[in-house]
Structure formats: structure tokens, C-alpha cells
Design an enzyme around this catalytic site. Structure first.
Site, PDB file in Angstrom:
ATOM      1  N   HIS A 126      37.203  35.102  38.111  1.00 56.49           N
ATOM      2  CA  HIS A 126      38.599  34.747  38.378  1.00 56.49           C
ATOM      3  C   HIS A 126      39.410  34.622  37.091  1.00 56.49           C
ATOM      4  CE1 HIS A 126      37.394  33.011  42.587  1.00 56.49           C
ATOM      5  NE2 HIS A 126      37.344  34.318  42.525  1.00 56.49           N
ATOM      6  N   CYS A 134      49.317  40.758  28.437  1.00 55.53           N
ATOM      7  CA  CYS A 134      50.544  41.511  28.649  1.00 55.53           C
ATOM      8  C   CYS A 134      50.296  42.460  29.818  1.00 55.53           C
ATOM      9  CB  CYS A 134      50.920  42.307  27.405  1.00 55.53           C
ATOM     10  SG  CYS A 134      52.287  43.455  27.727  1.00 55.53           S
ATOM     11  N   GLY A 199      27.463  24.100  42.592  1.00 51.47           N
ATOM     12  CA  GLY A 199      28.826  23.586  42.721  1.00 51.47           C
ATOM     13  C   GLY A 199      29.795  24.532  43.376  1.00 51.47           C
ATOM     14  N   ASN A 225      24.819  21.665  45.721  1.00 46.28           N
ATOM     15  CA  ASN A 225      26.245  21.444  45.961  1.00 46.28           C
ATOM     16  C   ASN A 225      26.426  20.211  46.839  1.00 46.28           C
ATOM     17  OD1 ASN A 225      29.068  22.441  45.818  1.00 46.28           O
ATOM     18  ND2 ASN A 225      28.854  22.598  48.044  1.00 46.28           N
TER      19      ASN A 225
HETATM   20 ZN    ZN Z   1      52.605  44.438  25.589  1.00 46.25          ZN
END
Ligand code: ZN
Length: 260
Positions: A126, A134, A199, A225
Site C-alpha cells: 500500500h 510526482c 496483525g 491477530n
Molecule cells: Zn515531475
């Protein structure tokens, strides 16, 4: 220690000792033990903000969403004050004794690396809060560089090189999963013979497919967990406890058995 817990720990030790490739899969439960609120849990960020207002698509379209996103982003700096917990250090210890193939994590806090797991062994499904990217040229900036600009009053930082739109390198709601990381995680999952799920309640897909791939390939599953998970019925060992309470004990025992 209750007898049942003792048996579960011992069984896990045996599984680790007997395994050739151990993949560790971690979720929000790891970070909450360090005091970071689960974004989706009680009191988490997404109980105060509506995630539907902060999708990737709205970020691209709406300058106001971007402005508010950067205000929220400023909160990431609190992560500097938070430290990895015994569960993170126990995983790093697994690596030192040659019992870690890789860590596949849903967390964005970078704590596995901070605890000592080499960067190349951590697959961040993630994304990460440590960088800003950018969206036009792909240039990456360190978190500190961008929070400094926000402190100086910049409401919406842009890329130095191309003037493009910047965004946290975390994966937003509605944003595609990172291609390379997802493929790597799947490959490691299919090649392991033991998957330690730590977890995570395994409800966020496609991340939660990884233990399924491991199981399909014949790997054994250990789940530690607090609370039920979507794969409890498939676990060889199921421990309903905080990871930091049991994993250090497990790793200590593996270590001493390897040494004897
Ligand atoms: Zn850039």
C-alpha cells in the site's frame, strides 16, 4: 501462561524450524501496537474523514481535495515520534537467523525497515508515507522535504523538475495497486512453505489474496491477530493475541533451538 497458548507457541516454533521459506504478512495490528491508530478502526482517521471524499480520482480532479489531503499529510510527521515495537524487532530477528524470505506489508509506516529488516526484503503493498511522488515524471521526494514546504505555507506542493502534481506515495482509495510490488508479493507467496500472518484480519483485497496464494501452493499458515480473520478456518496455528506478546517468545525459542 495457559497450557493452550504454550502448545500454540511450541507448534509455531516447530513450523518455523521445519520451513525452508518463511513469508511474513503484516497488517494494521502491527502498527496499532506502536500506538498508531488503525485508519479504518475506532478513532481512526477514516472515522473523522469520509474516505469517499479522498479517492484518487477526486485528488486528481479537485484542488480543494488536494489542499485538504496535504493538510492531513502533515500528520504523517508524527510517525517520526513513534517507534517500532517488539513484534517488528522479532521479525528483524527472524531475518538475522536466516528464517525470513520477505515481509509483505499492508502498512505504510516503514517500521519493518526501521527495526532492521533490509529494504529489499520488505514489499510495501500500500505504498509508503516516507516518500512523495510526482504523478507526471515519477520523481520521488522525502517526506521531510515536503512537510518543510507545507510548514512554509505552501498549500499544494509541485514537482521541481516538471511542475507536475505531487502526491503521497501511499496508495489511495481508488488508486491502482503498485504493479511491481503486487507481482513480487504474489511470487513470494506462491513460493513459500510457511506464511506467518501478523496483525491483519485479512479483509482488505487484493492484499489479502497473498495468504490465499500461499495456501494454494501448499504452504502452512500461522495467524496471530486479535479478533477473527477471514482465513481462521485454514490456519494450522491460530493465536488470538497481540503479536508483540507472542512473537518475541516464538523467535527466542527458534533461536535457542537453532543454537543447540
Ligand atoms: Zn515531475
Amino acid at each position: 501462561m495457559a497450557m493452550e497458548m504454550e502448545e500454540l507457541i511450541e507448534e509455531t516454533v516447530e513450523l518455523i524450524l521445519g520451513a525452508k521459506k518463511v513469508v511474513v504478512f503484516t497488517g494494521a495490528g502491527m502498527s496499532t501496537e506502536s500506538g498508531i491508530p488503525d485508519f479504518r478502526g475506532t478513532g481512526g482517521l477514516w472515522t473523522k474523514y469520509n474516505p469517499d471524499d479522498f479517492t484518487y480520482q477526486k485528488f486528481l480532479k479537485d484542488p480543494d481535495v488536494r489542499k485538504r489531503s496535504w493538510q492531513m499529510f502533515g500528520m504523517f510527521r508524527m510517525m517520526d515520534l513513534v517507534q517500532p515495537n517488539p513484534a517488528h524487532y522479532a521479525i528483524a530477528e527472524l531475518d538475522k537467523i536466516g528464517k525470513l524470505d520477505c515481509v509483505i506489508t499492508q502498512n505504510v509506516d516503514g517500521f519493518h525497515q526501521k527495526a532492521g529488516v533490509p529494504e529489499e526484503k520488505v514489499i510495501e503493498l500500500h505504498g509508503t508515507i516516507k516518500f512523495v511522488k510526482c504523478l507526471s515524471c515519477g520523481k520521488r521526494y522525502r517526506l521531510e522535504e515536503i512537510t518543510k514546504r507545507l510548514d512554509e505555507g505552501v498549500e499544494e506542493p509541485v514537482c521541481d523538475d516538471c511542475g507536475g502534481m505531487l502526491k503521497s506515495a501511499t496508495i489511495s482509495f481508488g488508486e491502482a495497486m503498485p504493479v511491481r510490488e503486487t507481482a513480487e508479493a504474489e511470487r513470494h507467496s506462491r513460493e513459500c512453505d510457511l506464511c506467518l500472518i501478523l496483525g491483519s484480519s485479512l479483509v482488505v483485497y487484493p492484499a489479502a489474496y497473498m495468504p490465499i496464494y500461499a495456501m494454494e501452493a501448499g504452504a502452512k499458515l500461522v495467524i496471530i491477530n486479535v479478533g477473527t480473520t477471514s482465513m481462521d478456518q485454514y490456519a494450522h496455528v491460530r493465536i488470538n493475541e497481540k503479536v508483540g506478546m507472542v512473537l518475541p517468545k516464538i523467535v527466542d525459542r527458534v533461536k535457542s533451538r537453532l543454537a543447540s
